[in-house]
Design a protein around this motif. Sequence first.
Motif, PDB file in Angstrom:
ATOM      1  N   GLU A  19       6.883  12.289   0.857  1.00 15.21           N
ATOM      2  CA  GLU A  19       5.927  11.929   1.821  1.00 15.21           C
ATOM      3  C   GLU A  19       4.506  11.459   1.367  1.00 15.21           C
ATOM      4  OE1 GLU A  19       7.723  15.773   4.103  1.00 15.21           O
ATOM      5  OE2 GLU A  19       5.710  15.164   4.886  1.00 15.21           O
ATOM      6  N   ASN A  20       3.896  12.099   0.763  1.00 14.84           N
ATOM      7  CA  ASN A  20       2.429  11.690   0.002  1.00 14.84           C
ATOM      8  C   ASN A  20       2.593  10.333  -0.690  1.00 14.84           C
ATOM      9  OD1 ASN A  20       1.126  13.900   1.295  1.00 14.84           O
ATOM     10  ND2 ASN A  20       1.523  15.156  -0.723  1.00 14.84           N
ATOM     11  N   HIS A  21       3.467  10.216  -1.395  1.00 19.89           N
ATOM     12  CA  HIS A  21       3.781   8.945  -2.230  1.00 19.89           C
ATOM     13  C   HIS A  21       3.720   7.676  -1.315  1.00 19.89           C
ATOM     14  CE1 HIS A  21       4.932   6.314  -5.500  1.00 19.89           C
ATOM     15  NE2 HIS A  21       5.990   5.732  -4.586  1.00 19.89           N
ATOM     16  N   VAL A  22       4.619   7.779  -0.224  1.00 23.01           N
ATOM     17  CA  VAL A  22       4.691   6.790   0.702  1.00 23.01           C
ATOM     18  C   VAL A  22       3.519   6.424   1.459  1.00 23.01           C
ATOM     19  CG1 VAL A  22       5.976   6.057   2.889  1.00 23.01           C
ATOM     20  CG2 VAL A  22       7.216   7.205   1.242  1.00 23.01           C
ATOM     21  N   LYS A  23       2.778   7.524   1.919  1.00 21.07           N
ATOM     22  CA  LYS A  23       1.302   7.299   2.506  1.00 21.07           C
ATOM     23  C   LYS A  23       0.467   6.790   1.757  1.00 21.07           C
ATOM     24  CE  LYS A  23       2.002  11.419   5.551  1.00 21.07           C
ATOM     25  NZ  LYS A  23       1.623  12.611   5.859  1.00 21.07           N
ATOM     26  N   GLU A  24       0.440   7.102   0.478  1.00 21.41           N
ATOM     27  CA  GLU A  24      -0.301   6.564  -0.511  1.00 21.41           C
ATOM     28  C   GLU A  24      -0.319   5.014  -0.957  1.00 21.41           C
ATOM     29  OE1 GLU A  24      -0.053   8.950  -4.097  1.00 21.41           O
ATOM     30  OE2 GLU A  24      -1.041  10.712  -2.760  1.00 21.41           O
ATOM     31  N   GLU A  25       0.875   4.840  -1.067  1.00 19.86           N
ATOM     32  CA  GLU A  25       1.449   3.293  -1.165  1.00 19.86           C
ATOM     33  C   GLU A  25       0.933   2.511  -0.135  1.00 19.86           C
ATOM     34  OE1 GLU A  25       1.877   3.881  -4.623  1.00 19.86           O
ATOM     35  OE2 GLU A  25       3.340   2.284  -4.410  1.00 19.86           O
ATOM     36  N   ILE A  26       1.121   3.098   1.257  1.00 25.97           N
ATOM     37  CA  ILE A  26       0.712   2.124   2.354  1.00 25.97           C
ATOM     38  C   ILE A  26      -0.690   2.239   2.300  1.00 25.97           C
ATOM     39  CG2 ILE A  26       0.633   2.304   4.788  1.00 25.97           C
ATOM     40  CD1 ILE A  26       3.172   3.923   4.986  1.00 25.97           C
ATOM     41  N   GLU A  27      -1.637   3.190   2.011  1.00 29.45           N
ATOM     42  CA  GLU A  27      -2.933   3.065   1.878  1.00 29.45           C
ATOM     43  C   GLU A  27      -3.444   2.071   0.790  1.00 29.45           C
ATOM     44  OE1 GLU A  27      -5.465   6.115   2.728  1.00 29.45           O
ATOM     45  OE2 GLU A  27      -4.047   7.336   4.001  1.00 29.45           O
ATOM     46  N   LYS A  28      -2.799   2.064  -0.321  1.00 27.07           N
ATOM     47  CA  LYS A  28      -3.131   1.063  -1.350  1.00 27.07           C
ATOM     48  C   LYS A  28      -2.669  -0.200  -0.681  1.00 27.07           C
ATOM     49  CE  LYS A  28      -2.016   4.047  -5.196  1.00 27.07           C
ATOM     50  NZ  LYS A  28      -0.940   4.712  -5.944  1.00 27.07           N
ATOM     51  N   GLY A  29      -1.906  -0.396   0.165  1.00 27.75           N
ATOM     52  CA  GLY A  29      -1.579  -1.732   0.500  1.00 27.75           C
ATOM     53  C   GLY A  29      -0.328  -2.408  -0.040  1.00 27.75           C
ATOM     54  N   ILE A  30       0.427  -1.471  -0.800  1.00 29.40           N
ATOM     55  CA  ILE A  30       1.600  -1.877  -1.471  1.00 29.40           C
ATOM     56  C   ILE A  30       2.761  -1.839  -0.490  1.00 29.40           C
ATOM     57  CG2 ILE A  30       3.285  -1.112  -3.426  1.00 29.40           C
ATOM     58  CD1 ILE A  30       0.801  -0.101  -4.694  1.00 29.40           C
ATOM     59  N   PHE A  31       2.927  -0.779   0.237  1.00 23.61           N
ATOM     60  CA  PHE A  31       3.867  -1.024   1.196  1.00 23.61           C
ATOM     61  C   PHE A  31       3.161  -1.503   2.475  1.00 23.61           C
ATOM     62  CE2 PHE A  31       6.881   2.895   0.517  1.00 23.61           C
ATOM     63  CZ  PHE A  31       7.219   2.408  -0.652  1.00 23.61           C
ATOM     64  N   LYS A  32       3.766  -2.645   3.142  1.00 27.18           N
ATOM     65  CA  LYS A  32       2.901  -3.203   4.174  1.00 27.18           C
ATOM     66  C   LYS A  32       4.003  -3.078   5.543  1.00 27.18           C
ATOM     67  CE  LYS A  32       0.241  -6.768   2.173  1.00 27.18           C
ATOM     68  NZ  LYS A  32      -0.085  -5.882   1.109  1.00 27.18           N
ATOM     69  N   LYS A  33       3.319  -3.137   6.848  1.00 23.08           N
ATOM     70  CA  LYS A  33       4.069  -2.812   7.912  1.00 23.08           C
ATOM     71  C   LYS A  33       5.447  -3.755   7.877  1.00 23.08           C
ATOM     72  CE  LYS A  33       3.976  -2.662  12.856  1.00 23.08           C
ATOM     73  NZ  LYS A  33       3.015  -2.560  14.169  1.00 23.08           N
ATOM     74  N   GLY A  34       6.524  -3.291   8.194  1.00 23.78           N
ATOM     75  CA  GLY A  34       7.535  -4.119   8.447  1.00 23.78           C
ATOM     76  C   GLY A  34       8.558  -4.107   7.020  1.00 23.78           C
ATOM     77  N   SER A  35       7.664  -3.755   5.953  1.00 23.69           N
ATOM     78  CA  SER A  35       8.569  -3.550   4.739  1.00 23.69           C
ATOM     79  C   SER A  35       9.798  -2.549   4.756  1.00 23.69           C
ATOM     80  CB  SER A  35       7.836  -3.886   3.605  1.00 23.69           C
ATOM     81  OG  SER A  35       7.002  -2.664   3.798  1.00 23.69           O
ATOM     82  N   LYS A  36      10.897  -2.975   3.972  1.00 23.06           N
ATOM     83  CA  LYS A  36      11.999  -2.043   4.255  1.00 23.06           C
ATOM     84  C   LYS A  36      11.831  -1.092   3.236  1.00 23.06           C
ATOM     85  CE  LYS A  36      16.924  -1.993   4.806  1.00 23.06           C
ATOM     86  NZ  LYS A  36      18.491  -2.942   4.726  1.00 23.06           N
TER      87      LYS A  36
END
Lengths: 481, 481
Positions: A19-36
């Motif tokens: 969970e933390n990894h996903v959140k961090e990657e989103i905050e870093k901008g690596i996971f963008k909205k809509g990405s699978k």
Amino acid sequence: MIFSSLNINSKEKIHIQIENHVKEEIEKGIFKKGSKLPSTREVSKVLGISRNSVILAYENLESEGVIKSLRGKGTFVAIEKKLHKGDLIIDWEERISDYGKVCEELDIVKTELPWKKGMISFKSIAPDESLFDLEEFKRAFFNVFSLEGDKLLNYGYAKGYKPLIDYIKGYMEKKGVNLQGKDLLITNGFTEGFDILLRAVTEKGDTIACEEPTHNTAIKIIKAQGLNIKSIPMDSDGIDTNLLEEALMDNPPKLVYLIPSYHNPTGIVMNGEKRQEVYRICEKYKIPIIEDGFNEELMYSGSHVAPLVSLCGKGNGIVYIGSFSKILFPGLRIGWVFGDEKLIDKLESIKRAKNIHSSALDQAVFHKYMESGAFKRYIKKIRKHYKAKYNFTLLQVKKYIPHECILGQGGLHVFIKLKAVNGREVLNECYKRGVVFMPGDIFFNNNNNGHQWIRIGFSRVKEEDIEKGIKIIGEVVKELM
Amino acid sequence: MIFSSLNINSKEKIHIQIENHVKEEIEKGIFKKGSKLPSTREVSKVLGISRNSVILAYENLESEGVIKSLRGKGTFVAIEKKLHKGDLIIDWEERISDYGKVCEELDIVKTELPWKKGMISFKSIAPDESLFDLEEFKRAFFNVFSLEGDKLLNYGYAKGYKPLIDYIKGYMEKKGVNLQGKDLLITNGFTEGFDILLRAVTEKGDTIACEEPTHNTAIKIIKAQGLNIKSIPMDSDGIDTNLLEEALMDNPPKLVYLIPSYHNPTGIVMNGEKRQEVYRICEKYKIPIIEDGFNEELMYSGSHVAPLVSLCGKGNGIVYIGSFSKILFPGLRIGWVFGDEKLIDKLESIKRAKNIHSSALDQAVFHKYMESGAFKRYIKKIRKHYKAKYNFTLLQVKKYIPHECILGQGGLHVFIKLKAVNGREVLNECYKRGVVFMPGDIFFNNNNNGHQWIRIGFSRVKEEDIEKGIKIIGEVVKELM
């Protein structure tokens, strides 16, 4: 794959690391909205962990709104920005209302010296629970629960459990009270009754006339509601009626609050003649009375004294607040307000706005208990028990504590004016020696008036400890004199 | 002898006739203060009545302070003037405070059409008590009472029964809530928690932002405390976040009050994304949130949605008010406030000033019941039961009632916007035909916004009555269209 940078450690739960990894990657901008996101199966394979942990992590992330799974399509990042800029931090202390501040300042549980293990405590005037008839209570529970348990566990009535209301009305009638045009609201003890009643008939800035000293909870509630206190001094037989009349004449208060029986903290029982005189004065100036029925049942000797409200006849100017729970089952918090039926009707709406109603189950069990005759037996037993204990305590006080006077005719406490010393200084020194009691000043509106007084509650203290504790208080007084 | 003028009749109790006679003679000036009364023996002889009646009359007169008996000397008149000039009569209605007035005006129990015997009532959203597990509750009582019945019947702690507090903390943690720096106060249901919290952190004239529509008890409490409401309209998926942001930007309210799950009355469950957005906005403007955990447990389908308070991390800006008693044992009145530990500490003092503490016995039994696993079984059972009933009700509504829209995803009620008719007019006509429900306008701060809406609570209505009742509502709507 986006999970390849994650190194699972053994300290934290696996799903939380994901969970933390996903959140961090989103905050870093690596996971963008809509990405699978990769499927849970893939993740478990890549990381070499159980698939259940991944499923749990995805579920939690989805419930937080971070990701979203679309049936047949897969799981996607649902948010585009950082989760939030930061934690929402509020300085609550700075936001506390005036009401909240007064409640805390006058909260004796927080402000007075706390009991510690091994200490002899004369602080409490709660009843001794070892005198409770538990078998009878249990029986009352089973009787009432088998009869209507389902109903009692669902919503009840704001005014209270009907059979209990009727029982208490009958009880009041036996005290000589005229029930005509009167009604009754069940409350969570005296405290709630008093709070609701004041809230119903006063506005900020109004004045309440009280005996000086008086019940410290009443002082707290009056002050917290932004009301003023007009203190009327007491003689050794109760309120000074000349000063009461002066007070009512000069600047009429909104209400007069009185504790005619076993007055807290003095223990004084106002005699019948004085009750007549108090009533006459209030009738003359048309000022309503709140009568606190405190420990009325605990009469040790002498004939029964009728409550003030019985003098009122068909009049509606006295509101009586009663509570068995001062001597019986305080943990259940059952009390009542008795008075004019139109007033009670308003109080009912306020009660509904405050907590809907008092526990229906407790009321029903309590009623069953009372009805069984157990209350009468209990009263008989405790009168004898506490009377002996009171006399014993009084004897010790007279023997050991240098005093100017001792007030009271019974109850579960003795109120003492010490000889030429300050009660708080005595308390501080006694505390070091393992004895604690109530300083008298908390019962005075003007604290200075109370500095020589102390209250000794004996109900839950063993006789040997009563003697030991009072001896210590006496020694300290002598040392400080 | 002074009693010779008394003619005993057979209608009234004899002792009362004697008491009244003595009082009348005093008022006439025939008995003067200090004059001696004949002995009870003499009176009984002269009047030809039982001596016990005379003794009782004398005792009552003495307890009222009218006469006085001196040991060995006899009984004497104790007062010289009339008992009192008249009855103390107070016009209580004229004295009711603004607070009391609002509580009564917004008391729907008093202002809405009452259920009458034989009617089909959709008013209630209380749980169906026939689903309660009474045997398990009885067992819980027995277990806890034999262990510590005496302690539970004596005074407890204002904050609540420790094992229950710990249990609920664990329960909150499982919802993903960070416990750090947080604490919890047990209250008498949601209503008391909300009332105490507002009292703690607002002053008269402050503004609370709420969803429009919202829980009518919350509207009542806010208005009664002299606070203003800033209404934020809702979309079909919950609060309009653009309007929320505008409201916080323009004229920041003191607090935002929200019901994210099974919102009352709309039944809408705010999705995870919207929760994030709401949190982001409140964080941006530093406005604390009161989260009403209403019926969160009643999730019929879909994945679990985390409460807002779980988004707050280590922040302290969200206060969560929970209550199992919306679906389980409402009669016990058990709820809680969860939030910043310093804030809870203040609330504890207020609770103590309001009613000392909630029933210790109820809390302990409730805790034992929860701990036994019975709660989990119960939730499973009622989810299935109410889901079926919800679907059935929805079907009937769609079939029979001409509507503009139907809101909600479950819960124990359906919220309907009628087609082009006024909900109150429909209600008045339905009432004549034996069907009653909640008009929607009571949930709107601006009543005009709600005139087309009605709320149908189905939890305690039999399926056949649901169909019958909804058919009648539908007929009335068609007639009025």
